[in-house]
Design an enzyme around this catalytic site. Structure first.
Site, PDB file in Angstrom:
ATOM      1  CG  HIS A 193      24.114 -31.498  10.679  1.00 30.71           C
ATOM      2  ND1 HIS A 193      23.862 -32.079  12.061  1.00 30.71           N
ATOM      3  CD2 HIS A 193      24.195 -30.150  11.021  1.00 30.71           C
ATOM      4  CE1 HIS A 193      24.225 -31.120  12.798  1.00 30.71           C
ATOM      5  NE2 HIS A 193      24.193 -30.023  12.583  1.00 30.71           N
ATOM      6  CG  ASN A 238      21.126 -31.622  13.406  1.00 29.15           C
ATOM      7  OD1 ASN A 238      21.549 -32.208  14.475  1.00 29.15           O
ATOM      8  ND2 ASN A 238      21.188 -30.248  13.365  1.00 29.15           N
ATOM      9  CD  GLU A 239      19.666 -28.661  16.546  1.00 28.12           C
ATOM     10  OE1 GLU A 239      19.560 -27.399  16.236  1.00 28.12           O
ATOM     11  OE2 GLU A 239      20.313 -28.560  17.429  1.00 28.12           O
ATOM     12  CD  GLU A 280      24.136 -30.769  17.511  1.00 28.75           C
ATOM     13  OE1 GLU A 280      23.940 -29.530  17.951  1.00 28.75           O
ATOM     14  OE2 GLU A 280      24.116 -31.001  16.258  1.00 28.75           O
ATOM     15  CD1 TRP A 334      28.649 -27.431  18.862  1.00 27.22           C
ATOM     16  CD2 TRP A 334      27.950 -28.938  17.581  1.00 27.22           C
ATOM     17  NE1 TRP A 334      28.990 -26.860  17.750  1.00 27.22           N
ATOM     18  CE2 TRP A 334      28.455 -27.900  16.640  1.00 27.22           C
ATOM     19  CE3 TRP A 334      27.555 -30.160  16.907  1.00 27.22           C
ATOM     20  CZ2 TRP A 334      28.229 -27.862  15.343  1.00 27.22           C
ATOM     21  CZ3 TRP A 334      27.549 -30.363  15.488  1.00 27.22           C
ATOM     22  CH2 TRP A 334      27.872 -29.134  14.793  1.00 27.22           C
ATOM     23  CG  ASN A 352      31.138 -24.895  12.855  1.00 25.92           C
ATOM     24  OD1 ASN A 352      29.880 -25.476  13.021  1.00 25.92           O
ATOM     25  ND2 ASN A 352      31.454 -23.731  13.179  1.00 25.92           N
TER      26      ASN A 352
END
Length: 620
Positions: free
Chosen positions: A173, A221-222, A351, A386, A83
């Protein structure tokens, strides 16, 4: 993250952005091409500048004798600077906004050197720094140049970590969802996506070209998977019609990442690279359609997946975990990634974690994390926790983990401790602990007489609300203990064809009789053991009732299975795309949908009770 506390961040998204057209070269000057679409702007094709570091100007050691598998052990335990640098622009923030604005955008303090040193002191060996690079890239207008001040700030954070003795991972990300350009129905925009991707990694790679092997680049990332069709930014995304097309695109992107970095030469010719798995999902990454990219040097690639199973515990309000089946499921899932180790690749779990709720650890947190770390030791994976700072696991004000027992666990699994032992001894010790954990576990945590049965079909509702906070038994395995605390479920054991009702009652989740569930991220009617016991039977949904009132069905439901064991009928499943395949009561797929209600309807925004009435049996 899949996601999660990160899913909450979606609230910060801006309105859809309009993309510039893309020329095939990166020379300065404007393209002569024009588009009939008034929303598509002419690319300016800005020249990519020299982004070389002025701090590290000589090539550092690359430890060419080290393989990714060996390095994954040395990397020990990791933690995410979450974050923070992946916070994405919103409101008045734009590509020209100062880097520190983004760093604080999602409630984090400006990262200090003391915070980073605290990670090392807490027993972490690796830090992953998620980064949203297009915060400071005017890519909507075709300009792919990264702001120098933003690169400078990322380099400062990297050096904080390296100076503290940490290994470092930096990635691209989520980044506002620009990845949906890869799924654009406009070929020029798909070309733009690849040009932007290469331009970003050209600038990142050039900035860090002299840094040692201790700095790892992660290509995404995802997003490299289903989210290549996202329309957060690209309004006409969705070109990748089926899984085969998305796998092919993911493989192409990952290959472009490796090729772009290797072509830069110098230290980047041999740098360790972290390749995102498909959706960073274990099972989808282990699918044979996912291919690791070809490399010009052996033993320098990792593969990354994330682990948030079960989601009610990890990212929702769930509190319980630790049955014999829970422990076995975790081990079986993680073991699937051993195929990559066997093929010579390192594995990084980028993560994972049971994210605290309102600053409080869950009752299963210690058991879950200790078991997870033991499995990672057993399989030689590097786990990266994470974390989003204060209110999560790490207190950025005090520069330490905020729970002493948790801190002791991570200290015990740090490389500083484990380096004193052989790989075989670390593995055997972890395996002995896992045997003990399993032997002491209960067969069931729910008290349900249905859990674990294989002789009957079991009907239940898989449910996750809009924030993935309120959950019940999400997944093809029936787990009544995998739920948000206080949910009351009516699940049914089925031995013969007929009409049945299953339901969820959310009204007592806070113990005051006033709790409600807000909408859907996902919902399906599951029939555990259905494919094993009744492979030809169908589910025909008769009605959905919310708070005593019947909701409108907008599509016809169909019957399918993801795992070949659990029968399901989707109620809300936005991840299903392309040609639908399944069974129906009338034998026709006409009018069927993976989402069969209007999930935005007001009736679903304050659900105390949710009921599904259905027929289960042979088709007509």
């Amino acid at each position: 993250m899949k996601k999660l506390s990160k899913a909450f961040l979606l609230a910060f998204l801006t309105a859809p952005l309009f993309l510039g057209s893309c020329a095939s070269n990166s020379n300065s000057g404007k393209s002569n091409a024009k588009s009939s679409d008034p929303h598509v702007k002419i690319s300016i094709n800005a020249e990519i500048p020299d982004t070389s570091s002025t701090i590290v100007t000589q090539a550092q050691d690359m430890n060419l004798e080290l393989t990714a598998i060996e390095f994954s052990r040395i990397m020990g335990n990791g933690i995410n600077l979450g974050n923070t640098m992946e916070a994405y622009r919103s409101g008045s923030a734009s590509y020209s906004t100062d880097a520190s604005t983004y760093e604080k955008l999602w409630g984090q303090p400006v990262t200090s050197e003391s915070m980073i040193k605290g990670y090392k002191a807490a027993g972490f060996d690796t830090i992953r720094i998620p980064v949203a690079w297009t915060n400071v890239v005017d890519y909507e207008n075709g300009n792919y140049v990264i702001s120098k001040t933003y690169l400078d700030r990322i380099e400062t954070l990297v050096n904080y970590a390296l100076d503290a003795g940490l290994y470092v991972i930096i990635n691209d990300h989520w980044d506002g969802g620009w990845w949906g350009m890869f799924g654009s129905r406009t070929p020029e925009i798909r070309d733009c996506a690849m040009e932007l991707y290469k331009a970003l990694w050209t600038q990142i790679g050039t900035r860090f070209k002299n840094y040692s092997y201790k700095l790892i680049f992660e290509g995404g990332n995802e997003e490299i998977g289903d989210r290549l069709n996202d329309n957060n930014v690209c309004w006409n995304s969705g070109f990748l019609k089926d899984d085969a097309a998305k796998y092919a695109a993911a493989n192409t992107i990952n290959q472009a990442f490796v090729d772009t970095i290797r072509a830069q030469g110098g230290n980047n010719a041999s740098r360790f690279l972290l390749i995102p798995g498909y959706n960073t999902d274990v099972r989808k990454t282990c699918d044979n359609r996912y291919k690791m990219p070809k490399d010009t040097i052996e033993g320098r690639l990792f593969v990354s997946v994330h682990y948030y199973d079960p989601s009610p515990l990890c990212i929702g309000d769930g509190d319980e975990w630790g049955s014999k089946q829970d422990i076995k499921d975790m081990g079986d899932t993680l073991k699937m990634m051993s195929k990559f180790v066997d093929a010579g690749y390192g594995v990084i779990i980028g993560e994972y974690g049971t994210l605290p709720k309102n600053g409080k650890y869950k009752s299963a947190t210690m058991l879950y994390h200790s078991t997870f770390l033991d499995y990672c030791d057993s399989y030689s994976f590097c786990p990266v926790l994470w974390d989003t700072g204060n209110g999560c696991f790490y207190n950025k004000s005090e520069c330490k983990l905020n729970n002493d027992e948790f801190a002791q666990l991570y200290k015990a699994h740090s490389w500083d401790i484990e380096k004193e032992y052989s790989v075989e001894k670390v593995k055997s010790a972890a395996q002995e602990r896992l045997k003990k954990t399993y032997s002491e576990a209960l067969a069931s945590l729910s008290g349900s007489d249905l859990e674990g049965r294989k002789d009957i079909a079991i009907a239940y509702i898989m449910y996750a609300d809009q924030a993935w906070s309120t959950n019940y038994s999400v997944g093809d395995q029936y787990k009544p203990s995998s739920k948000s605390k206080g949910i009351e479920a009516k699940d049914i054991g089925i031995t013969e064809a007929g009409n049945y009702t299953v339901s969820l009652d959310f009204s007592n989740m806070n113990g005051k009789g006033t709790s409600k569930a807000l909408g859907f991220s996902f919902c399906a009617l599951g029939i555990a053991n259905g494919e094993d016991l009744h492979p030809d039977w169908v589910i025909d949904i008769k009605s959905i009732v919310v708070n005593g009132k019947e909701a409108k069905l907008t599509k016809k439901n169909y019957t399918s299975s993801d795992d070949g064991h659990c029968t399901r009928s989707n109620i809300v499943n936005d991840w299903v795309s392309g040609n639908l395949k399944g069974r129906t009561i009338d034998g026709s797929m006409d009018g069927c949908g993976a989402t069969i209600v209007d999930k935005t309807a007001m009736i679903f925004q304050g659900m105390k009770t949710f009921e599904i009435n259905f027929y289960y049996g042979p088709a007509n």
